[in-house]
Design a protein around this motif. Structure first.
Motif, PDB file in Angstrom:
ATOM      1  N   CYS A  24      -1.157  19.370 -49.179  1.00  0.00           N
ATOM      2  CA  CYS A  24      -0.435  18.411 -48.647  1.00  0.00           C
ATOM      3  C   CYS A  24       1.166  18.059 -49.153  1.00  0.00           C
ATOM      4  O   CYS A  24       1.850  17.084 -48.691  1.00  0.00           O
ATOM      5  CB  CYS A  24      -1.290  17.152 -48.676  1.00  0.00           C
ATOM      6  N   SER A  25       1.441  18.952 -50.176  1.00  0.00           N
ATOM      7  CA  SER A  25       2.844  18.855 -50.687  1.00  0.00           C
ATOM      8  C   SER A  25       4.134  18.886 -49.836  1.00  0.00           C
ATOM      9  O   SER A  25       4.905  18.109 -49.924  1.00  0.00           O
ATOM     10  CB  SER A  25       2.714  19.840 -51.803  1.00  0.00           C
ATOM     11  N   LEU A  26       3.699  19.808 -48.966  1.00  0.00           N
ATOM     12  CA  LEU A  26       4.751  19.762 -47.695  1.00  0.00           C
ATOM     13  C   LEU A  26       4.955  18.528 -47.114  1.00  0.00           C
ATOM     14  O   LEU A  26       6.100  18.123 -46.978  1.00  0.00           O
ATOM     15  CB  LEU A  26       4.542  21.010 -46.932  1.00  0.00           C
ATOM     16  N   GLY A  27       3.846  17.996 -46.697  1.00  0.00           N
ATOM     17  CA  GLY A  27       3.941  16.618 -45.917  1.00  0.00           C
ATOM     18  C   GLY A  27       4.304  15.561 -46.873  1.00  0.00           C
ATOM     19  O   GLY A  27       5.379  14.570 -46.467  1.00  0.00           O
ATOM     20  N   ALA A  28       3.904  15.456 -48.004  1.00  0.00           N
ATOM     21  CA  ALA A  28       4.451  14.821 -49.089  1.00  0.00           C
ATOM     22  C   ALA A  28       6.112  14.799 -49.297  1.00  0.00           C
ATOM     23  O   ALA A  28       6.583  13.603 -49.537  1.00  0.00           O
ATOM     24  CB  ALA A  28       3.565  14.782 -50.547  1.00  0.00           C
ATOM     25  N   PHE A  29       6.417  16.039 -49.331  1.00  0.00           N
ATOM     26  CA  PHE A  29       7.839  16.028 -49.684  1.00  0.00           C
ATOM     27  C   PHE A  29       8.563  15.450 -48.521  1.00  0.00           C
ATOM     28  O   PHE A  29       9.760  14.875 -48.478  1.00  0.00           O
ATOM     29  CB  PHE A  29       8.225  17.501 -49.582  1.00  0.00           C
ATOM     30  N   ILE A  30       8.340  15.979 -47.211  1.00  0.00           N
ATOM     31  CA  ILE A  30       8.792  15.230 -45.977  1.00  0.00           C
ATOM     32  C   ILE A  30       8.755  13.731 -46.073  1.00  0.00           C
ATOM     33  O   ILE A  30       9.683  13.084 -45.960  1.00  0.00           O
ATOM     34  CB  ILE A  30       8.199  15.646 -44.783  1.00  0.00           C
ATOM     35  N   ASN A  31       7.455  13.368 -46.337  1.00  0.00           N
ATOM     36  CA  ASN A  31       7.533  11.756 -46.482  1.00  0.00           C
ATOM     37  C   ASN A  31       8.341  10.964 -47.435  1.00  0.00           C
ATOM     38  O   ASN A  31       9.111  10.240 -47.144  1.00  0.00           O
ATOM     39  CB  ASN A  31       5.953  11.573 -47.174  1.00  0.00           C
ATOM     40  N   ILE A  32       8.339  11.743 -48.780  1.00  0.00           N
ATOM     41  CA  ILE A  32       9.094  10.949 -49.776  1.00  0.00           C
ATOM     42  C   ILE A  32      10.678  11.173 -49.377  1.00  0.00           C
ATOM     43  O   ILE A  32      11.680  10.172 -49.361  1.00  0.00           O
ATOM     44  CB  ILE A  32       8.907  11.747 -51.144  1.00  0.00           C
ATOM     45  N   ALA A  33      11.178  12.309 -48.963  1.00  0.00           N
ATOM     46  CA  ALA A  33      12.508  12.948 -48.786  1.00  0.00           C
ATOM     47  C   ALA A  33      12.989  11.856 -47.537  1.00  0.00           C
ATOM     48  O   ALA A  33      14.164  11.456 -47.627  1.00  0.00           O
ATOM     49  CB  ALA A  33      12.915  14.427 -48.202  1.00  0.00           C
ATOM     50  N   VAL A  34      12.364  11.816 -46.407  1.00  0.00           N
ATOM     51  CA  VAL A  34      12.620  10.923 -45.269  1.00  0.00           C
ATOM     52  C   VAL A  34      12.821   9.657 -45.407  1.00  0.00           C
ATOM     53  O   VAL A  34      13.810   9.013 -45.257  1.00  0.00           O
ATOM     54  CB  VAL A  34      11.682  11.435 -44.049  1.00  0.00           C
ATOM     55  N   ALA A  35      11.693   9.078 -46.229  1.00  0.00           N
ATOM     56  CA  ALA A  35      11.796   7.545 -46.365  1.00  0.00           C
ATOM     57  C   ALA A  35      12.796   7.283 -47.332  1.00  0.00           C
ATOM     58  O   ALA A  35      13.582   6.177 -47.019  1.00  0.00           O
ATOM     59  CB  ALA A  35      10.475   7.257 -46.962  1.00  0.00           C
ATOM     60  N   ASP A  36      12.944   8.230 -48.473  1.00  0.00           N
ATOM     61  CA  ASP A  36      14.277   7.573 -49.413  1.00  0.00           C
ATOM     62  C   ASP A  36      15.481   7.751 -48.576  1.00  0.00           C
ATOM     63  O   ASP A  36      16.484   6.956 -48.924  1.00  0.00           O
ATOM     64  CB  ASP A  36      14.001   8.611 -50.630  1.00  0.00           C
ATOM     65  N   TYR A  37      15.677   8.779 -47.765  1.00  0.00           N
ATOM     66  CA  TYR A  37      17.160   8.905 -47.138  1.00  0.00           C
ATOM     67  C   TYR A  37      17.260   7.718 -46.182  1.00  0.00           C
ATOM     68  O   TYR A  37      18.368   7.092 -46.114  1.00  0.00           O
ATOM     69  CB  TYR A  37      16.959  10.120 -46.178  1.00  0.00           C
ATOM     70  N   LEU A  38      16.190   7.151 -45.427  1.00  0.00           N
ATOM     71  CA  LEU A  38      16.315   6.230 -44.974  1.00  0.00           C
ATOM     72  C   LEU A  38      16.451   4.757 -45.269  1.00  0.00           C
ATOM     73  O   LEU A  38      17.574   4.075 -44.849  1.00  0.00           O
ATOM     74  CB  LEU A  38      15.068   5.942 -43.676  1.00  0.00           C
ATOM     75  N   VAL A  39      15.914   4.823 -46.572  1.00  0.00           N
ATOM     76  CA  VAL A  39      16.321   3.565 -47.266  1.00  0.00           C
ATOM     77  C   VAL A  39      17.951   3.536 -47.826  1.00  0.00           C
ATOM     78  O   VAL A  39      18.513   2.438 -47.738  1.00  0.00           O
ATOM     79  CB  VAL A  39      15.463   3.410 -48.657  1.00  0.00           C
ATOM     80  N   SER A  40      18.198   4.546 -48.173  1.00  0.00           N
ATOM     81  CA  SER A  40      19.526   4.843 -48.739  1.00  0.00           C
ATOM     82  C   SER A  40      20.565   4.597 -47.433  1.00  0.00           C
ATOM     83  O   SER A  40      21.737   4.216 -47.491  1.00  0.00           O
ATOM     84  CB  SER A  40      19.991   6.291 -49.163  1.00  0.00           C
ATOM     85  N   LEU A  41      20.160   4.804 -46.156  1.00  0.00           N
ATOM     86  CA  LEU A  41      21.064   4.401 -45.122  1.00  0.00           C
ATOM     87  C   LEU A  41      20.979   3.020 -44.762  1.00  0.00           C
ATOM     88  O   LEU A  41      21.700   2.530 -43.705  1.00  0.00           O
ATOM     89  CB  LEU A  41      20.539   5.239 -43.996  1.00  0.00           C
ATOM     90  N   GLY A  42      20.192   2.085 -45.400  1.00  0.00           N
ATOM     91  CA  GLY A  42      20.055   0.814 -45.174  1.00  0.00           C
ATOM     92  C   GLY A  42      18.825   0.444 -44.451  1.00  0.00           C
ATOM     93  O   GLY A  42      18.515  -0.859 -44.058  1.00  0.00           O
ATOM     94  N   LEU A  43      17.936   1.229 -43.788  1.00  0.00           N
ATOM     95  CA  LEU A  43      16.739   0.889 -43.339  1.00  0.00           C
ATOM     96  C   LEU A  43      15.814   0.162 -44.196  1.00  0.00           C
ATOM     97  O   LEU A  43      15.662   0.230 -45.455  1.00  0.00           O
ATOM     98  CB  LEU A  43      16.090   2.068 -42.686  1.00  0.00           C
ATOM     99  N   TYR A  44      15.257  -1.141 -43.655  1.00  0.00           N
ATOM    100  CA  TYR A  44      14.142  -1.926 -44.511  1.00  0.00           C
ATOM    101  C   TYR A  44      13.210  -0.899 -44.913  1.00  0.00           C
ATOM    102  O   TYR A  44      12.692  -0.005 -44.536  1.00  0.00           O
ATOM    103  CB  TYR A  44      13.514  -2.938 -43.406  1.00  0.00           C
TER     104      TYR A  44
END
Length: 360
Positions: free
Chosen positions: A312-332
């Motif tokens: 599940c590391s691939l999915g986890a990497f996608i999870n963490i990377a996408v979520a952190d990127y979205l937060v950096s863009l200002g998403l709640y």
């Protein structure tokens, strides 16, 4: 070749099996019958007792199953091991009233019915000394099961019934082997020419041994309901995986909230810890529910957990990377965590199914 067979699944029923044989001999005297015990490798002396009975009595046979468990599959194996025309199923714990077998077999032999159910909920039948909680759970399960039946039956959850061999042969390939209520499964199979009759009986109190009514029995029943409800539309394992994933989402969001909002950790750390916390709970639940037919135990359970995290590391990497990127863009943060989790879930099911529980 016997005309009548009584199939009795057993697991740690020492003392009960001998008494059951004695009672069957009284009730079925004069008939051409046999009793087949199907034992899931008991450890309390049941197997030794069965061996003695089988050696002493020609109408007693038993099967010992190694590394295989489950009430429905035990019943199926017992039926397939017999050439009898009429096949009854009952428990070994003496809670089923064996005196009803005469009426049950008579109804089959006369052609009045090809399925005969010993029912607690018809005529003068009853649940005996059950407490209100157990009665309520039984009636709830019965009501839920009723929605999937192809023929009316007052007690589709009964473990005491008999069928004509033709019905068994027509249904055996479609019975869910991991279930625990084989009658319900048979009565909910479409296309069977079932003619049903009911015989009232009162459930007796167990005298020896321990009850087999455990949490996994309800899990089995819920799994079977899911199979009936979704089997023709979507893959049942995927449905269960989604339910487990939903619980993982709740675990994930609760962990993120606690670490990020309450304890002040960075969002990246909070999301990472939450991801692996949810993966851990998902592994335990999927092993118990989703992939229960291939459930991992002992050392394979430990290695399976490690493999699950890696797979599940691939999915986890996608999870963490996408979520952190979205937060950096200002998403709640809550929406970012949710989006990352949903994207990773799509990968996790296929990775888990084909790498962790592929062979069990």
């Amino acid at each position: 070749m016997s005309t009548y067979a009584v199939i009795v699944p057993t697991l740690n029923e020492a003392g009960n099996v001998s008494e059951l044989v004695r009672r069957l001999e009284n009730v079925l005297a004069g008939l051409d019958w046999e009793v087949i015990f199907v034992d899931d490798d008991s450890t309390d002396g049941t197997l030794e007792e069965l061996q003695q009975l089988a050696q002493a009595k020609k109408h007693v046979r038993y099967l010992r199953r190694i590394m295989r468990k489950g009430l429905a599959s035990a019943c199926v194996e017992g039926m397939l091991s017999s050439s009898a025309q009429y096949l009854a199923v009952m428990d070994a714990d003496l809670q089923h009233d064996e005196t009803k077998l005469s009426a049950i077999f008579q109804a089959l032999a006369s052609g009045e019915a090809n399925v005969v159910v010993a029912s607690r909920y018809t005529g003068d039948g009853g649940t005996g000394e059950w407490d209100q909680r157990r009665v309520g759970l039984s009636k709830l399960a019965t009501r839920l099961a009723t929605y999937f039946l192809r023929v009316p039956c007052s007690d589709p959850m009964s473990g005491f019934f008999a069928i004509d061999r033709k019905i068994m042969e027509a249904s055996v390939a479609r019975i869910k082997s991991e279930g625990f209520k084989i009658l319900f499964d048979i009565l909910s199979i479409p296309g069977l020419p079932i003619r049903i009759q009911e015989v009232p009986y009162t459930f007796s109190t167990r005298q020896l041994g321990d009850s087999k009514l455990r949490y996994n029995v309800m899990v089995d029943f819920l799994w079977l309901l899911a199979a009936k409800a979704f089997g023709r539309i979507v893959y049942t394992e995927f449905v269960l995986f989604c339910f487990v994933g939903l619980s993982g989402v709740l675990v994930h969001l609760a962990t993120v909230s606690a670490l990020y909002k309450l304890l002040g950790f960075s969002f990246l750390i909070s999301q990472s810890v939450a991801t692996y916390t949810a993966m851990t709970t998902n592994y335990f639940l999927n092993n118990t529910l989703t992939f229960k037919e291939r459930k991992l135990k002992g050392f394979p359970f430990v290695t399976g957990y490690v493999k699950f995290l890696l797979a599940c590391s691939l999915g986890a990497f996608i999870n963490i990377a996408v979520a952190d990127y979205l937060v950096s863009l200002g998403l709640y943060w809550l929406f970012a965590a949710l989006i990352g989790t949903v994207l990773s879930a799509i990968f996790n099911f296929f990775l888990a199914k084909f790498t962790i529980w592929r062979n069990g």
